[in-house]
Design a protein around this motif. Structure first.
Motif, mmCIF file in Angstrom:
data_model
loop_
_atom_site.group_PDB
_atom_site.id
_atom_site.type_symbol
_atom_site.label_atom_id
_atom_site.label_comp_id
_atom_site.label_asym_id
_atom_site.label_seq_id
_atom_site.Cartn_x
_atom_site.Cartn_y
_atom_site.Cartn_z
ATOM 1 N N ASP A 3 -49.333 38.489 -3.567
ATOM 2 C CA ASP A 3 -50.392 38.223 -4.534
ATOM 3 C C ASP A 3 -50.988 36.838 -4.291
ATOM 4 O O ASP A 3 -50.490 36.047 -3.491
ATOM 5 C CB ASP A 3 -49.893 38.390 -5.977
ATOM 6 N N ARG A 4 -52.069 36.552 -4.992
ATOM 7 C CA ARG A 4 -52.805 35.310 -4.732
ATOM 8 C C ARG A 4 -51.960 34.077 -5.030
ATOM 9 O O ARG A 4 -51.996 33.085 -4.282
ATOM 10 C CB ARG A 4 -54.107 35.285 -5.553
ATOM 11 N N ALA A 5 -51.173 34.117 -6.106
ATOM 12 C CA ALA A 5 -50.345 32.955 -6.454
ATOM 13 C C ALA A 5 -49.357 32.642 -5.337
ATOM 14 O O ALA A 5 -49.127 31.461 -5.001
ATOM 15 C CB ALA A 5 -49.607 33.218 -7.763
ATOM 16 N N GLU A 6 -48.770 33.689 -4.749
ATOM 17 C CA GLU A 6 -47.836 33.468 -3.644
ATOM 18 C C GLU A 6 -48.559 32.863 -2.443
ATOM 19 O O GLU A 6 -48.027 31.983 -1.752
ATOM 20 C CB GLU A 6 -47.174 34.784 -3.250
ATOM 21 N N LYS A 7 -49.777 33.312 -2.202
ATOM 22 C CA LYS A 7 -50.547 32.771 -1.082
ATOM 23 C C LYS A 7 -50.891 31.296 -1.315
ATOM 24 O O LYS A 7 -50.878 30.489 -0.375
ATOM 25 C CB LYS A 7 -51.823 33.583 -0.877
ATOM 26 N N VAL A 8 -51.207 30.940 -2.545
ATOM 27 C CA VAL A 8 -51.483 29.528 -2.864
ATOM 28 C C VAL A 8 -50.250 28.683 -2.567
ATOM 29 O O VAL A 8 -50.345 27.601 -1.965
ATOM 30 C CB VAL A 8 -51.920 29.372 -4.328
ATOM 31 N N ASP A 9 -49.092 29.165 -2.975
ATOM 32 C CA ASP A 9 -47.845 28.433 -2.720
ATOM 33 C C ASP A 9 -47.600 28.276 -1.222
ATOM 34 O O ASP A 9 -47.184 27.206 -0.753
ATOM 35 C CB ASP A 9 -46.663 29.151 -3.368
ATOM 36 N N ARG A 10 -47.848 29.335 -0.473
ATOM 37 C CA ARG A 10 -47.653 29.266 0.982
ATOM 38 C C ARG A 10 -48.630 28.284 1.616
ATOM 39 O O ARG A 10 -48.234 27.492 2.497
ATOM 40 C CB ARG A 10 -47.846 30.660 1.591
ATOM 41 N N LEU A 11 -49.864 28.310 1.164
ATOM 42 C CA LEU A 11 -50.863 27.397 1.713
ATOM 43 C C LEU A 11 -50.517 25.950 1.383
ATOM 44 O O LEU A 11 -50.603 25.062 2.240
ATOM 45 C CB LEU A 11 -52.249 27.755 1.174
ATOM 46 N N PHE A 21 -50.654 21.836 11.058
ATOM 47 C CA PHE A 21 -50.817 23.249 11.385
ATOM 48 C C PHE A 21 -52.296 23.526 11.633
ATOM 49 O O PHE A 21 -53.174 22.800 11.153
ATOM 50 C CB PHE A 21 -50.262 24.150 10.280
ATOM 51 N N VAL A 22 -52.578 24.564 12.404
ATOM 52 C CA VAL A 22 -53.953 24.937 12.731
ATOM 53 C C VAL A 22 -54.381 26.092 11.845
ATOM 54 O O VAL A 22 -53.690 27.118 11.781
ATOM 55 C CB VAL A 22 -54.106 25.322 14.211
ATOM 56 N N VAL A 23 -55.492 25.921 11.166
ATOM 57 C CA VAL A 23 -56.070 26.996 10.368
ATOM 58 C C VAL A 23 -57.390 27.400 11.032
ATOM 59 O O VAL A 23 -58.380 26.687 10.938
ATOM 60 C CB VAL A 23 -56.266 26.583 8.890
ATOM 61 N N PRO A 24 -57.407 28.518 11.776
ATOM 62 C CA PRO A 24 -58.631 28.929 12.457
ATOM 63 C C PRO A 24 -59.630 29.530 11.477
ATOM 64 O O PRO A 24 -59.272 29.899 10.350
ATOM 65 C CB PRO A 24 -58.134 29.968 13.462
ATOM 66 N N ASN A 25 -60.864 29.649 11.932
ATOM 67 C CA ASN A 25 -61.952 30.046 11.037
ATOM 68 C C ASN A 25 -62.611 31.350 11.487
ATOM 69 O O ASN A 25 -63.546 31.341 12.297
ATOM 70 C CB ASN A 25 -63.008 28.940 10.978
ATOM 71 N N PRO A 26 -62.130 32.497 10.996
ATOM 72 C CA PRO A 26 -62.811 33.759 11.278
ATOM 73 C C PRO A 26 -64.137 33.828 10.521
ATOM 74 O O PRO A 26 -64.317 33.170 9.494
ATOM 75 C CB PRO A 26 -61.830 34.802 10.748
ATOM 76 N N TRP A 27 -65.026 34.641 11.025
ATOM 77 C CA TRP A 27 -66.334 34.776 10.383
ATOM 78 C C TRP A 27 -66.557 36.160 9.791
ATOM 79 O O TRP A 27 -67.556 36.392 9.120
ATOM 80 C CB TRP A 27 -67.450 34.440 11.373
ATOM 81 N N GLY A 39 -50.781 35.234 15.172
ATOM 82 C CA GLY A 39 -49.647 34.501 14.650
ATOM 83 C C GLY A 39 -49.975 33.255 13.853
ATOM 84 O O GLY A 39 -49.076 32.484 13.506
ATOM 85 N N PHE A 40 -51.245 33.027 13.545
ATOM 86 C CA PHE A 40 -51.584 31.888 12.696
ATOM 87 C C PHE A 40 -51.019 32.104 11.293
ATOM 88 O O PHE A 40 -50.758 33.227 10.876
ATOM 89 C CB PHE A 40 -53.103 31.698 12.647
ATOM 90 N N GLU A 41 -50.854 30.993 10.565
ATOM 91 C CA GLU A 41 -50.191 31.059 9.262
ATOM 92 C C GLU A 41 -51.151 31.051 8.083
ATOM 93 O O GLU A 41 -50.745 31.307 6.943
ATOM 94 C CB GLU A 41 -49.221 29.888 9.130
ATOM 95 N N ALA A 42 -52.402 30.737 8.320
ATOM 96 C CA ALA A 42 -53.426 30.744 7.274
ATOM 97 C C ALA A 42 -54.780 30.816 7.966
ATOM 98 O O ALA A 42 -54.897 30.533 9.170
ATOM 99 C CB ALA A 42 -53.337 29.493 6.398
ATOM 100 N N LEU A 43 -55.796 31.192 7.207
ATOM 101 C CA LEU A 43 -57.152 31.291 7.741
ATOM 102 C C LEU A 43 -58.105 30.533 6.821
ATOM 103 O O LEU A 43 -57.812 30.303 5.654
ATOM 104 C CB LEU A 43 -57.602 32.753 7.834
ATOM 105 N N LEU A 81 -52.569 36.810 5.025
ATOM 106 C CA LEU A 81 -52.431 35.358 5.072
ATOM 107 C C LEU A 81 -53.222 34.699 3.944
ATOM 108 O O LEU A 81 -54.199 35.263 3.452
ATOM 109 C CB LEU A 81 -52.952 34.820 6.409
ATOM 110 N N PRO A 82 -52.824 33.488 3.548
ATOM 111 C CA PRO A 82 -53.666 32.730 2.617
ATOM 112 C C PRO A 82 -55.004 32.412 3.280
ATOM 113 O O PRO A 82 -55.055 32.086 4.471
ATOM 114 C CB PRO A 82 -52.867 31.448 2.374
ATOM 115 N N VAL A 83 -56.066 32.495 2.510
ATOM 116 C CA VAL A 83 -57.404 32.191 3.024
ATOM 117 C C VAL A 83 -58.040 31.101 2.172
ATOM 118 O O VAL A 83 -58.073 31.198 0.941
ATOM 119 C CB VAL A 83 -58.316 33.436 3.024
#
Length: 280
Positions: A3-11, A21-27, A39-43, A81-83
């Motif tokens: 859920d979103r709260a878990e993603k916020v905590d991970r981010l 850490f590297v956060v790449p930027n998909p479009w 294998g990235f950890e966030a976007l 992943l967290p976005v």
């Protein structure tokens, strides 16, 4: 799917490491699926990359809040992943506009996002400091209420105002106003990056591939950076590949570009396997 709260905590936790850490930027959703599989950890979204994919230039007037959030929602749906999102100037000068943008960002499932102090007006490109701080404070209050990681951006270097002292002063004020992450795109060199990291008390994001010299993850980590983004440079790299392929066909009538392309089967495995249910 977390859920979103878990993603916020991970981010948030990613920013607390000793190494950047590297956060790449998909479009779009497809590039998000590919980067997730890598294998990235966030976007993080990119307004520039999205604008180019829609045939628009990257500008304040080019994309609406509804468009940016719809694109972000598609990326959120394409990954576990967290976005974080590029929310430009908050889509309005007033502090409440920034706060409302944060609330709407939460509604589409985003874990974080950035608000910048650029106005889009070439005659007065950067918001006056007190208003810029009020905008970050309003966004921060909305972020804190909803559970959201707020990045505040000082845009001097992208608007021909290469004033490091003022940039640092703004980032310090944004931190005091409640921003979780600080970001000054376009810093000229590693010394300036190091000076920013030393001067502030929040994690710093640095963009690579935007302009000027690039540095490795190791070099940026040593300088104190905690997050590295690539902005629209991955999208520009993809357009560069398209342009080179088209130039080969036009100039030589050959198709050797296909030797370096991802296979259709590989891409298909990465994409959604859902089937339409409205076929006749």
């Amino acid at each position: 799917m977390p859920d979103r709260a878990e993603k916020v905590d991970r981010l948030r936790a990613l920013h607390q490491r000793d190494r950047a850490f590297v956060v790449p930027n998909p479009w779009d959703a497809g590039s998000a699926r590919l980067l997730t599989a890598m294998g990235f950890e966030a976007l993080a979204t990119t307004s520039a990359g999205y604008a180019f994919s829609k045939g628009k230039r990257d500008s304040f007037a080019g994309l609406s809040r509804a468009e940016v959030l719809a694109n972000a929602a598609e990326i959120v749906a394409a990954t576990d992943l967290p976005v974080s999102a590029d929310l430009e100037d908050g889509f309005g000068a007033a502090p409440e506009a920034c706060a409302e943008t944060i609330r709407k960002a939460c509604d589409v499932g985003l874990a974080g996002g950035s608000i910048e102090d650029a106005t889009g007006d070439e005659t007065a490109p950067i918001y006056e400091l007190s208003l810029a701080v009020d905008r970050v404070r309003a966004a921060s209050e909305a972020a804190r209420e909803a559970g959201f990681l707020l990045t505040a951006r000082a845009e001097n270097y992208l608007w021909e105002k290469p004033d490091l002292d003022d940039t640092i002063r703004r980032l310090q004020a944004f931190s005091e106003a409640g921003a979780d992450v600080l970001y000054a795109p376009g810093l000229p060199d590693i010394d300036a990056i190091r000076a920013v990291c030393r001067a502030v008390d929040k994690p710093v994001n640095v963009v690579m591939g935007l302009q000027g010299k690039t540095y490795s993850v190791d070099e940026l980590s040593e300088a104190g950076v905690r997050r590295i983004s690539v902005g629209g440079s991955f999208a520009r790299a993809a357009f560069g590949g398209l342009k080179r392929a088209a130039e080969e066909v036009m100039a030589h009538g050959t198709f050797t570009y296909a030797e370096d392309a991802m296979s259709g089967s590989e891409l298909s495995r990465l994409m959604s396997q859902a089937k339409c249910d409205d076929r006749l």
